[in-house]
Design an enzyme around this catalytic site. Structure first.
Site, PDB file in Angstrom:
ATOM      1  CB  SER A 128      55.310 -37.295  85.341  1.00 25.35           C
ATOM      2  OG  SER A 128      53.951 -37.305  84.971  1.00 25.35           O
ATOM      3  CE1 TYR A 141      54.142 -34.606  89.695  1.00 24.10           C
ATOM      4  CE2 TYR A 141      52.957 -34.897  87.627  1.00 24.10           C
ATOM      5  CZ  TYR A 141      53.722 -35.424  88.656  1.00 24.10           C
ATOM      6  OH  TYR A 141      54.077 -36.744  88.641  1.00 24.10           O
TER       7      TYR A 141
END
Length: 257
Positions: A128, A141
């Site tokens: 990501s 995350y």
């Protein structure tokens, strides 16, 4: 010539979009996910595909996959979940879960399937933009995706001498099944992430088609949208303004509670 491809987390989102792209190109794709049987999103696909139940945190599932996969041309470690929230609001159980899926799931996949790749093979990791730039209230995350980027870069250096390249996909928010995986300990942070995922014009299909071009070119870091590229370059080349911006975001979020 038809290639053999294995994709984890392939029943929805980016994994499914990547599978569709490769199937349309005439490749043979093994789609894997946690469902015992191929879900409807998979069973309606055209082309040469098969489905395999595979929980990336389960060593037995990986061992079973090793037994049925003879050889691969491309391994795509795509399975992952999202968690929002401050560090002090994220439980250790949540940390362990996201690390087990987003990081150790990739480690297990590579240890199991890289031996199936020959010269010219490719390893792909879905990370990501959060692995490159680190916004507040996304610590778990951010950390797992940054670790995935580091692992991909390490693998690329280790495997290139064997003719195997590694690519890591780092998109910003895009519409996918990731919103359904949000299961942290801060409902407000999770809802904010769902809102961003729902409102972005970027789709799984666009990310998939652009990522495949990068994979074909054997690019190491793939930023498949303009905003992820801009934010990454902003961090690299304008460090002080970047830090000021992230700290401002942190203050604004903190004031809003």
């Amino acid at each position: 010539m038809s290639r053999h491809i294995l994709i984890t987390g392939a029943a929805s989102g980016l994994g499914l979009a990547l599978a569709r792209e490769y199937l349309a190109a005439g490749d043979q794709v093994i789609l894997t996910d946690v469902h015992a049987e191929a879900p409807r999103t998979v069973s309606g696909l055209s082309g040469h595909w098969s489905y395999l139940k595979l929980d990336v945190t389960d060593d037995d599932d990986w061992a079973a996959a090793v037994r049925v996969v003879d050889s691969l041309d491309i391994l795509i470690n795509n399975a992952g979940i999202a968690v929002g929230g401050r560090l002090d609001s994220t439980s250790m159980d949540t940390w362990k879960r996201i690390v087990d899926i987003n990081l150790l799931g990739v480690v297990r996949g590579c240890k199991a399937m890289v031996p199936k790749l020959g010269r010219g093979g490719r390893v792909v990791v879905t990370a990501s933009a959060a692995g490159l730039v680190h916004a507040p209230h996304m610590g778990a995350y951010n950390a797992t995706k940054a670790a995935a980027v580091a692992l991909a870069e390490t693998l690329d250096a280790e495997l290139r001498p064997r003719g195997i390249s590694t690519s890591v996909i780092c998109p910003l928010f895009f519409r996918s099944g990731l919103a359904d995986s949000l299961s942290g300990d801060d409902p407000q942070a999770d809802q904010a992430a769902r809102t961003l995922l729902a409102k972005t014009p970027l789709t799984s299909e666009k990310v998939a088609s652009r990522s495949i071009r990068g994979i074909s070119a054997r690019r190491l870091v793939i930023t498949p949208d303009a905003l992820s590229t801009l934010t990454w370059y902003f961090k690299r080349f304008s460090r002080i303004p970047y830090l000021a911006g992230t700290r401002l975001i942190g203050r604004v979020i903190d004031r809003r509670g």
